[in-house]
Design a protein around this motif. Structure first.
Motif, PDB file in Angstrom:
ATOM      1  N   THR A  41       0.847  -1.198  -0.066  1.00 15.64           N
ATOM      2  CA  THR A  41      -0.010  -0.039  -0.201  1.00 15.64           C
ATOM      3  C   THR A  41       0.945   1.334  -0.174  1.00 15.64           C
ATOM      4  N   ALA A  42       0.212   2.647  -0.184  1.00 22.51           N
ATOM      5  CA  ALA A  42       1.215   3.785  -0.095  1.00 22.51           C
ATOM      6  C   ALA A  42       1.779   3.825   0.912  1.00 22.51           C
ATOM      7  N   VAL A  85       0.745  -4.549   3.846  1.00 22.14           N
ATOM      8  CA  VAL A  85       0.146  -5.500   4.963  1.00 22.14           C
ATOM      9  C   VAL A  85       0.495  -6.618   5.029  1.00 22.14           C
ATOM     10  N   ALA A 134      -7.612  -8.028   5.751  1.00 22.01           N
ATOM     11  CA  ALA A 134      -6.173  -7.702   5.950  1.00 22.01           C
ATOM     12  C   ALA A 134      -5.728  -8.218   7.306  1.00 22.01           C
ATOM     13  N   TYR A 150      -4.103   1.302   7.475  1.00 19.34           N
ATOM     14  CA  TYR A 150      -4.098   0.387   6.109  1.00 19.34           C
ATOM     15  C   TYR A 150      -5.402   0.156   5.762  1.00 19.34           C
ATOM     16  N   LEU A 156      -6.994   3.139   4.076  1.00 14.12           N
ATOM     17  CA  LEU A 156      -6.348   3.157   2.705  1.00 14.12           C
ATOM     18  C   LEU A 156      -7.169   2.262   1.568  1.00 14.12           C
ATOM     19  N   LEU A 157      -6.987   0.858   2.204  1.00 16.99           N
ATOM     20  CA  LEU A 157      -7.541  -0.152   1.371  1.00 16.99           C
ATOM     21  C   LEU A 157      -9.087  -0.048   1.054  1.00 16.99           C
ATOM     22  N   ASP A 192     -10.021   1.619  -2.340  1.00 15.75           N
ATOM     23  CA  ASP A 192      -9.574   0.829  -3.486  1.00 15.75           C
ATOM     24  C   ASP A 192     -10.739  -0.021  -4.358  1.00 15.75           C
TER      25      ASP A 192
END
Lengths: 227, 227
Positions: free
Chosen positions: B132-133, B137, B150, B168, B171-172, B175
């Motif tokens: 991830t950015a 993970v 995750a 995380y 962010l995930l 997507d």
DNA sequence: GCCTGCATATCGTGG
DNA sequence: CCACGATGTGCAGGC
């Protein structure tokens, strides 16, 4: 204190398992039972060790070599198989008077509590170690407009510190007494702020302040300033 | 490696300042220049030290006593004033073959990657170290319903780990490729989970899984063990 | 006694 | 070289 230089093999079993092949090392046995296995390199950390309280039993291995078995109550154990002793000495050191420190976070907090305006113009201290349900905020201040400002102080500002301040702000902003003149804002103060921490703080509307410890100490006691 | 037992006083100046009053201690000088000051107690950490690379200069103080000045390039310095030498010896240890470890987080991750269903029934591995950015993970999985899961693995589960997994997940969940079958959920897996960490995880809808390392290793091929 | 947070952390790994 | 995460972290202070 007993210091032994010996060719030895070490096996640790506890929270993890670890193994050291046969080689010459320094074994330090402190009077509280703790044992340190040092090589001629690395840093202050031994290759392997056993923390006190623990017991050392000296015995013989299957093939007749000297073996030390160091055990802690937790079940952790260190087995040292000794092939050859190069040196073995004992010394009575007595009790150490201990270390005096200056310049840690506590001192930084004391200095910033005395000079909050160096963080942001017009800032005034309300109290140090301001209590919340999840722990004390380092400094609680008020700005020129009467708004509450929470300050988190670190020696080195990393991402964890920003998370910590974020949790505090979330809680503090539920308190009507603090938010009367507007939302509680945050200042993340440190002698050094890591880029990632700065990005995260900025993203969350938290201000960053880099603190000069020596300059602050100079404001505190002018005689210590160079010029 | 040189080992000196001496009555000494130590002053450190660097990131902080620290002082040790006159007392008998063990001074360990490693061949890379590093110096350790140990008392007969405490744990593996010395009272004071200087990390390599650094240089040691032996000289005389104002009143004619032996003085060691240890300096690092960073400007850190350690001054050791020696009043009386009790013992002084040198030993050639050679280079140490080094420590082999087994049972750290990496191994836990390997084992869980092989047996993801122990975390939650029907869980299947998508990939380890899923990028991830803001960092990888530990495990990205999919549950029986095809939803992304995750997994953050820690040896000891504390509040920081929950924060990390939360970042995380945030962010995930932006997507579209991952959220097609529903929001990405999280599992916080550790050999031991602290109560506060569990509370925070639960509050954020993150599941907790306590992992039995020995049982997992038992499921694995014993011949793959390091030793 | 357990838990929390700081530290001269140290140490490896990956960019 | 820098930056970040793991560590058998150690350790002190608070409840």
């Amino acid at each position: 204190m007993r210091i032994v230089v010996a060719r030895c093999q070490v096996d640790y079993a506890g929270r993890l398992t670890a193994h050291l092949p046969m080689a010459t090392r320094v074994l330090m046995l402190k009077s509280d039972g703790s044992v340190l296995v040092h090589s001629d390199g690395g840093s202050y950390k031994p290759l392997n060790w056993m923390s006190p309280p623990c017991t050392v039993k000296e015995g013989l291995s299957e093939d007749g070599q000297t073996e030390w078995l160091v055990e802690a109550k937790s079940g952790d154990s260190l087995r040292i198989l000794i092939e050859e002793v190069v040196a073995d000495s004992r010394h009575d050191l007595g009790v150490d008077p201990g270390l005096q420190k200056d310049g840690v976070e506590k001192h930084l907090q004391e200095l910033l509590a005395e000079h909050p305006a160096t963080l942001s113009e017009g800032l005034v201290l309300v109290r140090r170690e301001f209590p919340t349900a999840i722990g004390p905020v380092d400094l609680m201040c008020r700005d020129a407009g009467g708004r509450s400002v929470a300050v988190e102080i670190k020696r080195r500002g990393e991402i964890d510190g920003v998370e910590q301040l974020t949790r505090y702000l979330e809680l503090l902003n539920r308190d009507p007494a603090l938010t009367r003149r507007g939302a509680v804002t945050g200042i993340f103060a440190a002698q050094e702020i890591k880029p990632q921490a700065r990005v995260l703080a900025t993203d969350r509307g938290i201000a960053c302040a880099v603190v000069d410890y020596d300059a602050l100490r100079g404001m505190d006691d002018p005689s210590q300033r160079l010029f």
